[in-house]
Design a protein around this motif. Structure first.
Motif, short mmCIF file in Angstrom:
data_model
loop_
_atom_site.label_atom_id
_atom_site.label_comp_id
_atom_site.label_asym_id
_atom_site.label_seq_id
_atom_site.Cartn_x
_atom_site.Cartn_y
_atom_site.Cartn_z
N ALA A 1 49.28 -16.13 36.41
CA ALA A 1 48.51 -16.45 37.63
C ALA A 1 49.56 -17.34 38.77
O ALA A 1 50.08 -18.06 38.04
N GLU A 2 49.36 -17.34 40.13
CA GLU A 2 49.97 -17.90 40.78
C GLU A 2 49.18 -18.58 41.82
O GLU A 2 48.03 -17.82 42.23
N LEU A 3 49.14 -19.77 42.14
CA LEU A 3 48.10 -20.44 43.27
C LEU A 3 49.15 -20.88 44.37
O LEU A 3 50.44 -21.46 44.29
N SER A 4 48.47 -20.72 45.50
CA SER A 4 49.15 -21.29 46.82
C SER A 4 47.84 -21.97 47.47
O SER A 4 46.65 -21.46 47.59
N PHE A 5 48.34 -22.61 48.39
CA PHE A 5 47.37 -23.44 49.23
C PHE A 5 47.82 -23.40 50.63
O PHE A 5 48.93 -23.27 51.16
N VAL A 6 46.94 -23.55 51.58
CA VAL A 6 46.99 -23.59 53.04
C VAL A 6 46.25 -24.53 53.80
O VAL A 6 44.77 -24.48 53.31
N SER A 7 46.62 -25.58 54.29
CA SER A 7 45.99 -26.75 54.99
C SER A 7 45.26 -26.11 56.21
O SER A 7 45.71 -25.69 57.02
N LEU A 8 43.96 -26.60 56.39
CA LEU A 8 43.11 -26.12 57.35
C LEU A 8 42.36 -27.24 57.99
O LEU A 8 41.08 -27.16 57.99
N ASN A 9 42.91 -28.24 58.48
CA ASN A 9 42.20 -29.68 59.04
C ASN A 9 41.48 -30.27 57.83
O ASN A 9 42.02 -30.80 56.79
N ASN A 10 40.21 -29.89 57.82
CA ASN A 10 39.25 -30.56 56.92
C ASN A 10 38.96 -29.61 55.55
O ASN A 10 38.18 -29.94 54.82
N SER A 11 39.87 -28.65 55.73
CA SER A 11 39.58 -27.66 54.41
C SER A 11 40.84 -27.02 53.95
O SER A 11 42.07 -27.29 54.50
N VAL A 12 41.01 -26.51 52.98
CA VAL A 12 42.08 -25.89 52.43
C VAL A 12 41.64 -24.36 51.77
O VAL A 12 40.81 -24.04 51.31
N GLY A 13 42.65 -23.60 52.51
CA GLY A 13 42.60 -22.08 51.95
C GLY A 13 43.46 -22.09 50.44
O GLY A 13 44.51 -22.28 50.15
N LEU A 14 42.63 -21.59 49.54
CA LEU A 14 42.93 -21.61 48.13
C LEU A 14 43.27 -20.03 47.78
O LEU A 14 42.38 -19.37 48.06
N LEU A 15 44.42 -19.55 47.35
CA LEU A 15 44.53 -18.21 47.13
C LEU A 15 45.24 -18.06 45.56
O LEU A 15 46.23 -19.00 45.39
N VAL A 16 44.66 -17.25 45.05
CA VAL A 16 45.07 -17.02 43.57
C VAL A 16 45.56 -15.70 43.27
O VAL A 16 44.68 -14.93 43.55
N GLU A 17 46.43 -15.48 42.84
CA GLU A 17 46.93 -14.04 42.38
C GLU A 17 47.19 -13.87 40.77
O GLU A 17 47.96 -14.54 40.19
#
Length: 253
Positions: free
Chosen positions: A205-221
Motif C-alpha cells: 500500500a502507498e500513502l500520500s498526504f496533501v496539506s489543505l490549510n486546516n485539514s489533510v488530504g489522505l490518499l491510499v493506493e
C-alpha cells in the motif's frame, strides 16, 4: 544555537554562505536562516539581489526512443528574493573586504517532503544564487532534515500496528488528486508499505498526504494482485486523532 551550513556559492568575487539556525523542521513550519555575503579583499562587487529556493528531487518518466526511463528532476517548492536594500547594501555595491549578514525566517511549503523517516530516499535543500533556475545542481548541497507532521506520524504508526512496514519513501513528479483535494506543487511524496500476508504472499500500500490549510488530504493506493490497484481518499482534520486515522486505514486496507 544550532547552526548548519546549507549552501556556499560564489557570485563574481564575492562569497555567499547560507546557514540554517533552526534545529527541528517540519512541513509548513518556520525555518530561521542567516545569509553571509563577503567580498574579496581587493575587489568590490555589484550585488543586484539574492534569491533562495526550497527544492526537492522528484522521479519522472522520459521517453527514450521506444522506451521510457526514470529520471530525477529538481522541483522548486518555494522561493524568496531579497533586494540590495533589504540586504543592507548602499548603491548595490559590496566594498572590498566588506561582510554583511542578513537574517530571515522562511515558512517551509506545507507539502515539503519528509526526509527523517525510515527508508526515505527523499531530498530537500535550499539553493542560493542570483539565477536559481540555471544553477540547481544539488551535488554540493547539505540537505535539510524534515520531520513528519503529527498527522503523518499517526498514519505511519497506524500502518505499523496494522502489520505494514515502510519499504521506501520517495517523491514523484506530477499532481496528486483525491476526493475533494489536489496538490498545489508539481510533485508528491509516496510512503510505500509492505505487509507479509503469508509464507509466499505479501500486500502493498502507498500513502500520500496533501496539506489543505486546516485539514489533510489522505490518499491510499492499495495494490491488488487480482483486479488492479484500488484508490481510497478523504479529507481529514489536521488534528485528527490516532484512533480516527487508524480506523480509516483499517477500513480501506
Amino acid at each position: 544555537m544550532f547552526k548548519k551550513l546549507l549552501a556556499s556559492v560564489g557570485i563574481g568575487s564575492a562569497k555567499v554562505d547560507t546557514f540554517v539556525l533552526s534545529e527541528h523542521l517540519v512541513p509548513g513550519g518556520e525555518c530561521n536562516l542567516k545569509v553571509v555575503i563577503k567580498a574579496s579583499d581587493s575587489v568590490e562587487q555589484d550585488i543586484n539581489g539574492l534569491e533562495l529556493a526550497l527544492c526537492t528531487s522528484a522521479k519522472s518518466e522520459k521517453d527514450l526512443g521506444d522506451s521510457e526511463i526514470k529520471v530525477n528532476e529538481t522541483v522548486i517548492l518555494s522561493r524568496w528574493a531579497m533586494t540590495p536594500n533589504e540586504l543592507g547594501l548602499t548603491g548595490s555595491v559590496l566594498a572590498p573586504g566588506e561582510t554583511i549578514e542578513y537574517d530571515l525566517t522562511i515558512t517551509l511549503h506545507p507539502d515539503t517532503p519528509v526526509t527523517s523517516v525510515t527508508n526515505s530516499l527523499s531530498k530537500v535543500w535550499i539553493a542560493t544564487g542570483l539565477d536559481i533556475d540555471k544553477g540547481l545542481d544539488s551535488s554540493d548541497k547539505d540537505y535539510l532534515d524534515i520531520q513528519p507532521t503529527q498527522f503523518q506520524k499517526h498514519a505511519v504508526d497506524a500502518m505499523y500496528e496494522l502489520g505494514y512496514k515502510i519499504s521506501k519513501v520517495d517523491v514523484e513528479k506530477g499532481y496528486l488528486r483525491g476526493n475533494g483535494f489536489q496538490s498545489e506543487v508539481n510533485c508528491y511524496q509516496e510512503f510505500e508499505f509492505r505487509r507479509q500476508a503469508g509464507l509466499f504472499s505479501s500486500s502493498e500500500a502507498e500513502l500520500s498526504f496533501v496539506s489543505l490549510n486546516n485539514s489533510v488530504g489522505l490518499l491510499v493506493e492499495k495494490d491488488r494482485f487480482l483486479g488492479g490497484d484500488a484508490y481510497y481518499s478523504e479529507v481529514l482534520p489536521n488534528n485528527a486523532s490516532y484512533s480516527l486515522i487508524k480506523a480509516k486505514l483499517e477500513h480501506w486496507l
